[in-house]
Design a protein around this motif. Structure first.
Motif, PDB file in Angstrom:
ATOM      1  N   CYS A   1     -16.261  -2.158   9.838  1.00 26.24           N
ATOM      2  CA  CYS A   1     -17.248  -2.190  10.917  1.00 26.24           C
ATOM      3  C   CYS A   1     -18.223  -3.346  10.758  1.00 26.24           C
ATOM      4  N   GLN A   2     -17.921  -4.260   9.843  1.00 24.65           N
ATOM      5  CA  GLN A   2     -18.815  -5.378   9.573  1.00 24.65           C
ATOM      6  C   GLN A   2     -18.260  -6.711  10.054  1.00 24.65           C
ATOM      7  N   GLY A   3     -17.052  -6.717  10.579  1.00 28.26           N
ATOM      8  CA  GLY A   3     -16.437  -7.972  10.986  1.00 28.26           C
ATOM      9  C   GLY A   3     -15.966  -8.802   9.807  1.00 28.26           C
ATOM     10  N   ALA A   4     -15.827  -8.174   8.633  1.00 30.95           N
ATOM     11  CA  ALA A   4     -15.379  -8.887   7.428  1.00 30.95           C
ATOM     12  C   ALA A   4     -13.875  -8.692   7.273  1.00 30.95           C
ATOM     13  N   TRP A   5     -13.133  -9.235   8.228  1.00 25.50           N
ATOM     14  CA  TRP A   5     -11.694  -8.980   8.297  1.00 25.50           C
ATOM     15  C   TRP A   5     -10.966  -9.283   7.007  1.00 25.50           C
ATOM     16  N   HIS A   6     -11.097 -10.486   6.506  1.00 21.30           N
ATOM     17  CA  HIS A   6     -10.311 -10.890   5.343  1.00 21.30           C
ATOM     18  C   HIS A   6     -10.712 -10.124   4.083  1.00 21.30           C
ATOM     19  N   ASN A   7     -12.000  -9.864   3.907  1.00 21.37           N
ATOM     20  CA  ASN A   7     -12.436  -9.078   2.753  1.00 21.37           C
ATOM     21  C   ASN A   7     -11.874  -7.661   2.805  1.00 21.37           C
ATOM     22  N   THR A   8     -11.916  -7.058   4.007  1.00 16.26           N
ATOM     23  CA  THR A   8     -11.416  -5.693   4.163  1.00 16.26           C
ATOM     24  C   THR A   8      -9.916  -5.641   3.923  1.00 16.26           C
ATOM     25  N   TRP A   9      -9.181  -6.598   4.509  1.00 12.57           N
ATOM     26  CA  TRP A   9      -7.736  -6.638   4.307  1.00 12.57           C
ATOM     27  C   TRP A   9      -7.391  -6.886   2.842  1.00 12.57           C
ATOM     28  N   ASN A  10      -8.102  -7.767   2.183  1.00 14.78           N
ATOM     29  CA  ASN A  10      -7.834  -8.037   0.768  1.00 14.78           C
ATOM     30  C   ASN A  10      -8.102  -6.814  -0.090  1.00 14.78           C
ATOM     31  N   GLN A  11      -9.101  -6.033   0.292  1.00 11.84           N
ATOM     32  CA  GLN A  11      -9.386  -4.793  -0.431  1.00 11.84           C
ATOM     33  C   GLN A  11      -8.221  -3.810  -0.308  1.00 11.84           C
ATOM     34  N   LEU A  12      -7.699  -3.648   0.915  1.00 14.10           N
ATOM     35  CA  LEU A  12      -6.578  -2.738   1.113  1.00 14.10           C
ATOM     36  C   LEU A  12      -5.322  -3.267   0.414  1.00 14.10           C
ATOM     37  N   ARG A  13      -5.093  -4.561   0.484  1.00 16.75           N
ATOM     38  CA  ARG A  13      -3.910  -5.146  -0.156  1.00 16.75           C
ATOM     39  C   ARG A  13      -3.958  -4.960  -1.665  1.00 16.75           C
ATOM     40  N   ALA A  14      -5.154  -5.067  -2.257  1.00 21.19           N
ATOM     41  CA  ALA A  14      -5.294  -4.865  -3.690  1.00 21.19           C
ATOM     42  C   ALA A  14      -4.992  -3.418  -4.079  1.00 21.19           C
ATOM     43  N   ILE A  15      -5.450  -2.468  -3.247  1.00 14.57           N
ATOM     44  CA  ILE A  15      -5.166  -1.054  -3.504  1.00 14.57           C
ATOM     45  C   ILE A  15      -3.655  -0.804  -3.436  1.00 14.57           C
ATOM     46  N   GLU A  16      -3.032  -1.326  -2.378  1.00 12.52           N
ATOM     47  CA  GLU A  16      -1.580  -1.139  -2.193  1.00 12.52           C
ATOM     48  C   GLU A  16      -0.797  -1.787  -3.327  1.00 12.52           C
ATOM     49  N   SER A  17      -1.200  -2.969  -3.740  1.00 10.94           N
ATOM     50  CA  SER A  17      -0.490  -3.690  -4.799  1.00 10.94           C
ATOM     51  C   SER A  17      -0.562  -2.942  -6.121  1.00 10.94           C
ATOM     52  N   HIS A  18      -1.749  -2.425  -6.462  1.00 10.84           N
ATOM     53  CA  HIS A  18      -1.881  -1.691  -7.720  1.00 10.84           C
ATOM     54  C   HIS A  18      -1.049  -0.407  -7.700  1.00 10.84           C
ATOM     55  N   LEU A  19      -1.033   0.290  -6.563  1.00 12.46           N
ATOM     56  CA  LEU A  19      -0.202   1.495  -6.457  1.00 12.46           C
ATOM     57  C   LEU A  19       1.273   1.154  -6.659  1.00 12.46           C
ATOM     58  N   GLY A  20       1.668  -0.053  -6.200  1.00  8.67           N
ATOM     59  CA  GLY A  20       3.050  -0.489  -6.351  1.00  8.67           C
ATOM     60  C   GLY A  20       3.475  -0.669  -7.796  1.00  8.67           C
ATOM     61  N   HIS A  21       2.495  -0.797  -8.713  1.00  9.16           N
ATOM     62  CA  HIS A  21       2.805  -0.852 -10.146  1.00  9.16           C
ATOM     63  C   HIS A  21       2.951   0.543 -10.742  1.00  9.16           C
ATOM     64  N   LEU A  22       2.489   1.548 -10.017  1.00 10.69           N
ATOM     65  CA  LEU A  22       2.532   2.932 -10.511  1.00 10.69           C
ATOM     66  C   LEU A  22       3.676   3.738  -9.912  1.00 10.69           C
ATOM     67  N   VAL A  23       4.118   3.344  -8.702  1.00 10.20           N
ATOM     68  CA  VAL A  23       5.260   4.010  -8.050  1.00 10.20           C
ATOM     69  C   VAL A  23       6.185   2.925  -7.495  1.00 10.20           C
ATOM     70  N   ASP A  24       7.443   3.269  -7.288  1.00 12.11           N
ATOM     71  CA  ASP A  24       8.412   2.316  -6.732  1.00 12.11           C
ATOM     72  C   ASP A  24       8.472   2.475  -5.219  1.00 12.11           C
ATOM     73  N   TYR A  25       8.173   1.399  -4.478  1.00 13.99           N
ATOM     74  CA  TYR A  25       8.265   1.433  -3.024  1.00 13.99           C
ATOM     75  C   TYR A  25       9.707   1.172  -2.573  1.00 13.99           C
ATOM     76  N   ALA A  26      10.080   1.817  -1.468  1.00 13.44           N
ATOM     77  CA  ALA A  26      11.389   1.560  -0.851  1.00 13.44           C
ATOM     78  C   ALA A  26      11.332   0.202  -0.154  1.00 13.44           C
ATOM     79  N   PHE A  27      12.193  -0.740  -0.607  1.00 17.03           N
ATOM     80  CA  PHE A  27      12.147  -2.107  -0.094  1.00 17.03           C
ATOM     81  C   PHE A  27      13.558  -2.639   0.092  1.00 17.03           C
ATOM     82  N   SER A  28      13.775  -3.313   1.220  1.00 20.73           N
ATOM     83  CA  SER A  28      15.059  -3.944   1.515  1.00 20.73           C
ATOM     84  C   SER A  28      14.856  -5.447   1.644  1.00 20.73           C
ATOM     85  N   PRO A  29      15.697  -6.267   0.982  1.00 19.68           N
ATOM     86  CA  PRO A  29      15.567  -7.723   1.147  1.00 19.68           C
ATOM     87  C   PRO A  29      15.710  -8.170   2.600  1.00 19.68           C
ATOM     88  N   GLN A  30      16.453  -7.383   3.402  1.00  9.41           N
ATOM     89  CA  GLN A  30      16.672  -7.744   4.799  1.00  9.41           C
ATOM     90  C   GLN A  30      15.572  -7.230   5.711  1.00  9.41           C
TER      91      GLN A  30
END
Length: 354
Positions: free
Chosen positions: A129-158
């Motif tokens: 709600c602050q218009g801080a798009w890139h900061n907010t997205w980077n925060q979510l991406r960091a959360i998602e990335s760290h979770l990806g080290h704790l669980v295996d995500y379903a991913f297809s090269p295609q």
């Protein structure tokens, strides 16, 4: 995980409390992920669903970027609690499908939400709600990335990250920008303003009580696809579209102000009267009138109340929030009256100066 005084915690953390833009009050970033080697939620056995729930809860327990994580078991929530949460976090239709072993994880900020075993195993959402798009997205991406080290995500090269809906595959990212555009909508400029957006869906807010109209004149813009496009492309293009619409809205507002539009003055005046004196108010009528009060404040036609105050009323008068605020069950008739009373109290100092 932390115990939650629900829903008082969220009533004290209304997303629009500190928002900085009257025309662009909120944005949400949503990422969908599924666990590798496990069926999608609608195909899981109860045993598989229970494992998914516990595995993801454990991952959040060990996540350093989730401060004071709070777990909410869907089976223990009242129906209006779910409605309240979906209103608070702008959760669109189609995310929740009622099954066993479902839950939500949030934190003390009131802006982060994770859904477990909803349409996908994991849906991560963060509210800006602050218009801080890139900061907010980077925060979510960091959360998602760290979770990806704790669980295996379903991913297809295609096809990228696999999701239960083909339209969400690829990056799994959905961005929604919520814009307040009454001038465009009331001057029938929407067809022209919205016509060139092939990559995006322009829709109402999108909760269960909404219909085809833009309640409160709030327009949600979101990407149609996340497959075959990069995250940076989605961010850049949607940001550009949102700013173009805001510029169009501002131009029309300036014209209204300089030309002293009698039609809009009449609409704002009528809305002021409805909100100040109605005995009962349905949600749609209340949000529509509050929208015109927001416009009237910006044009200098209403004083004694701030835009941020009206934004809070947008939340407080919706059904889930109103029931939580009143702390009691109400019939539909009582609810319509209570909504009107809440708005009467909030507008006591407001004055029409047309």
């Amino acid at each position: 995980m932390t115990e939650l005084n629900f829903p008082a915690h969220f009533l004290n953390h209304t997303p629009w409390n500190s928002q900085s833009s009257a025309l662009w009050p909120a944005s949400t970033f949503t990422v969908r992920r599924n666990l590798a080697r496990y069926p999608f939620p609608h195909q899981q056995t109860p045993k598989q669903a229970a494992y998914t729930m516990e595995r993801l809860k454990e991952a959040f327990f060990n996540h350093p970027q989730i401060h004071e994580p709070i777990f909410l078991d869907f089976s223990h929530l009242e129906a209006f609690h779910k409605e309240f949460l979906f209103e608070h976090f702008f959760v669109p239709d189609g995310v929740f499908e009622d099954r066993p072993h479902q839950g939500l994880i949030t934190d003390s900020s009131g802006t982060f939400l994770a859904g477990i075993n909803l349409a996908d195993h994991l849906i991560l959402q963060i509210l800006d709600c602050q218009g801080a798009w890139h900061n907010t997205w980077n925060q979510l991406r960091a959360i998602e990335s760290h979770l990806g080290h704790l669980v295996d995500y379903a991913f297809s090269p295609q096809f990228g990250y696999m999701t239960s809906n083909i339209h969400h595959c690829g990056t799994g990212l959905q961005i929604r920008a919520y814009l307040h555009l009454p001038a465009i909508l009331y001057t029938e400029s929407a067809n022209t303003s919205f016509s060139d957006e092939e990559e995006f869906i322009i829709s109402p807010i999108g909760t269960s009580e909404d219909n085809a109209t833009f309640q409160g004149d709030v327009v949600a813009i979101q990407n149609k696809y996340s497959l075959g496009v990069s995250e940076d492309h989605l961010l850049r293009n949607l940001y550009s579209v949102a700013n173009r619409l805001i510029n169009a809205e501002q131009e029309i507002r300036l014209s209204m102000k300089t030309q002293s539009s009698t039609q809009m003055k009449d609409l704002v005046s009528r809305s002021f009267g409805i909100l100040r004196h109605s005995y009962q108010l349905p949600t749609q009528e209340a949000l529509g009138a509050l929208s015109l009060l927001k416009l009237g404040i910006d044009l200098g036609w209403i004083t004694g109340i701030s835009d941020a105050h009206i934004n809070n009323l947008f939340f407080k008068c919706r059904r889930g929030h109103l029931l939580a605020y009143l702390k009691k069950d109400c019939s539909q008739e009582e609810l319509l009256h209570e909504r009107a009373e809440v708005i009467h109290q909030a507008l006591k100092e407001a004055q029409l100066v047309i």
